[in-house]
Design a protein around this motif. Structure first.
Motif, PDB file in Angstrom:
ATOM      1  N   SER A  15       0.819  -1.210   0.000  1.00  0.00           N
ATOM      2  CA  SER A  15       0.000   0.000   0.000  1.00  0.00           C
ATOM      3  C   SER A  15       0.852   1.259   0.000  1.00  0.00           C
ATOM      4  O   SER A  15       0.396   2.336  -0.400  1.00  0.00           O
ATOM      5  CB  SER A  15      -0.940   0.011   1.212  1.00  0.00           C
ATOM      6  N   GLN A  16       2.102   1.129   0.452  1.00  0.00           N
ATOM      7  CA  GLN A  16       3.027   2.263   0.423  1.00  0.00           C
ATOM      8  C   GLN A  16       4.453   1.745   0.359  1.00  0.00           C
ATOM      9  O   GLN A  16       4.732   0.624   0.779  1.00  0.00           O
ATOM     10  CB  GLN A  16       2.844   3.156   1.652  1.00  0.00           C
ATOM     11  N   GLY A  17       5.323   2.559  -0.200  1.00  0.00           N
ATOM     12  CA  GLY A  17       6.720   2.179  -0.319  1.00  0.00           C
ATOM     13  C   GLY A  17       7.641   3.016   0.543  1.00  0.00           C
ATOM     14  O   GLY A  17       8.854   2.808   0.549  1.00  0.00           O
ATOM     15  N   THR A  18       7.063   3.961   1.302  1.00  0.00           N
ATOM     16  CA  THR A  18       7.853   4.844   2.157  1.00  0.00           C
ATOM     17  C   THR A  18       7.178   4.975   3.508  1.00  0.00           C
ATOM     18  O   THR A  18       5.955   5.142   3.591  1.00  0.00           O
ATOM     19  CB  THR A  18       7.995   6.244   1.520  1.00  0.00           C
ATOM     20  N   TRP A  19       7.979   4.872   4.561  1.00  0.00           N
ATOM     21  CA  TRP A  19       7.501   5.073   5.916  1.00  0.00           C
ATOM     22  C   TRP A  19       8.344   6.172   6.560  1.00  0.00           C
ATOM     23  O   TRP A  19       9.476   6.410   6.134  1.00  0.00           O
ATOM     24  CB  TRP A  19       7.618   3.796   6.730  1.00  0.00           C
ATOM     25  N   TYR A  20       7.798   6.820   7.559  1.00  0.00           N
ATOM     26  CA  TYR A  20       8.503   7.947   8.175  1.00  0.00           C
ATOM     27  C   TYR A  20       8.748   7.684   9.658  1.00  0.00           C
ATOM     28  O   TYR A  20       7.843   7.282  10.395  1.00  0.00           O
ATOM     29  CB  TYR A  20       7.703   9.241   8.007  1.00  0.00           C
ATOM     30  N   ILE A  21       9.990   7.891  10.051  1.00  0.00           N
ATOM     31  CA  ILE A  21      10.365   7.890  11.462  1.00  0.00           C
ATOM     32  C   ILE A  21      10.635   9.354  11.817  1.00  0.00           C
ATOM     33  O   ILE A  21      11.741   9.871  11.595  1.00  0.00           O
ATOM     34  CB  ILE A  21      11.605   7.013  11.713  1.00  0.00           C
ATOM     35  N   GLY A  22       9.601  10.030  12.307  1.00  0.00           N
ATOM     36  CA  GLY A  22       9.691  11.477  12.453  1.00  0.00           C
ATOM     37  C   GLY A  22       9.794  12.090  11.056  1.00  0.00           C
ATOM     38  O   GLY A  22       9.021  11.762  10.159  1.00  0.00           O
ATOM     39  N   LEU A  24      12.289  11.560   9.053  1.00  0.00           N
ATOM     40  CA  LEU A  24      13.190  10.727   8.251  1.00  0.00           C
ATOM     41  C   LEU A  24      12.398   9.720   7.412  1.00  0.00           C
ATOM     42  O   LEU A  24      11.678   8.885   7.964  1.00  0.00           O
ATOM     43  CB  LEU A  24      14.162   9.986   9.172  1.00  0.00           C
ATOM     44  N   PRO A  25      12.509   9.782   6.083  1.00  0.00           N
ATOM     45  CA  PRO A  25      11.807   8.807   5.236  1.00  0.00           C
ATOM     46  C   PRO A  25      12.563   7.483   5.179  1.00  0.00           C
ATOM     47  O   PRO A  25      13.786   7.448   5.055  1.00  0.00           O
ATOM     48  CB  PRO A  25      11.787   9.484   3.861  1.00  0.00           C
ATOM     49  N   LEU A  26      11.837   6.400   5.296  1.00  0.00           N
ATOM     50  CA  LEU A  26      12.398   5.054   5.200  1.00  0.00           C
ATOM     51  C   LEU A  26      11.781   4.412   3.959  1.00  0.00           C
ATOM     52  O   LEU A  26      10.595   4.062   3.960  1.00  0.00           O
ATOM     53  CB  LEU A  26      12.062   4.251   6.448  1.00  0.00           C
TER      54      LEU A  26
END
Length: 298
Positions: A15-22, A24-26
């Motif tokens: 559903s998504q290819g990017t996650w955010y830690i604050g 910071l994109p992962l």
């Protein structure tokens, strides 16, 4: 009581290819590439030490090979898909956005090999045994890295209704098939092919004690065999696409397969067996002292 029958009709895309830690994109694409590099270094280190090399030298060469390879891979992609960045209405700066996908394997291998050559020369390492040591791990890196295409929903194949078809969101479908939801999962085909080729090479190398670049030649031969038919399934827009009815990357695979097969045959006749030493000169006292703690830990 029987379990209900489960039928898998397609492979879902994330559903998504990017996650955010604050802030910071992962990114899944970047994680796939990084994990592949780590796997290649780990496999290469074990094979290099087994060939008579010193522990840690593959990591040292990776400092040269990885940056060169990333630059080469991006350059190959931009050159062969230049209209994506320099055509009418395009943004040339986007050519630098590696995290969006777009690394050409042949550019990565070619320029990465240049980096490895520079590092090998600095460490007085013979190039051919080094390439033989790292080549199988590169296949594993490519297998893992292909999952980055899954995260980005890119480089898939023609439409299909096979049970293992890949679901693609409407936003990522080609203009020619806006209402078609499932396609050949070419990322998965190449992943499985590369892992199979890795197993074949490891088996042949253990059985025949291949040397003088023949493992690297086998890598090119087996990879291009798979890449040729997988490439023909893809429908992404690629410049230089129709050369005699074949995609440019198919021609590249054909030419490299012939060259690698010719070298393998020549080396089998002229240089059978394996190198007695993997260095161009004996280690000096400082080098032996530096390697001693690492050897004792192993």
């Amino acid at each position: 009581m029987t379990l209900p029958e489960i039928v898998v009709w397609s492979i879902p895309s994330p559903s998504q290819g990017t996650w955010y830690i604050g802030p910071l994109p992962l990114r899944g694409y970047a994680l796939s590439i990084i994990l592949g590099i780590v796997a290649a270094i780990w496999i290469g280190e074990r094979r290099w030490v087994a060939r008579g090399g010193r522990a840690g030298e593959i990591s040292d060469l990776a400092i040269w090979g990885v940056p060169f390879g990333l630059v080469g891979g991006r350059l190959y992609h931009v050159v062969t898909d230049w209209q994506l960045y320099f055509g009418d209405g395009q943004n040339p700066v986007a050519a630098l956005y590696v995290w969006r996908g777009g690394l050409g394997i042949w550019g990565a291998i070619a320029l990465g090999a240049v980096g490895v050559m520079i590092g090998a020369r600095r460490h007085h390492i013979k190039l051919l045994p080094m390439l033989d040591a790292i080549a199988p791990g590169v296949l594993v890196a490519q297998a893992i890295g292909r999952w980055g295409n899954w995260f980005n929903q890119e480089l898939y194949g023609r439409p299909t209704d096979l049970p293992w078809a890949l679901e693609i969101d409407a936003a990522h479908r080609p203009d020619a098939y806006p209402d078609v939801a499932t396609y050949h999962p070419t990322f998965l085909y190449e992943c499985l092919w590369n892992l199979g080729a890795f197993g074949v090479i490891i088996w042949l190398d253990a059985r025949l004690r291949l040397g003088f670049g023949r493992v690297a030649a086998l890598y090119v031969m087996l990879y291009t065999l798979g890449r040729g038919w997988i490439e023909n399934l893809r429908i992404d827009d690629v410049q230089l696409i129709d050369v005699g009815g074949l995609r440019f990357n198919v021609w590249t695979s054909l030419v490299l397969f012939v060259l690698a097969a010719a070298y393998f045959a020549w080396a089998t006749v002229k240089r059978p067996g394996r190198e007695e030493t993997v260095y161009t000169r004996e280690a000096d006292a400082d080098e032996r002292a530096a390697a001693a703690p690492e050897a004792s830990e192993g």
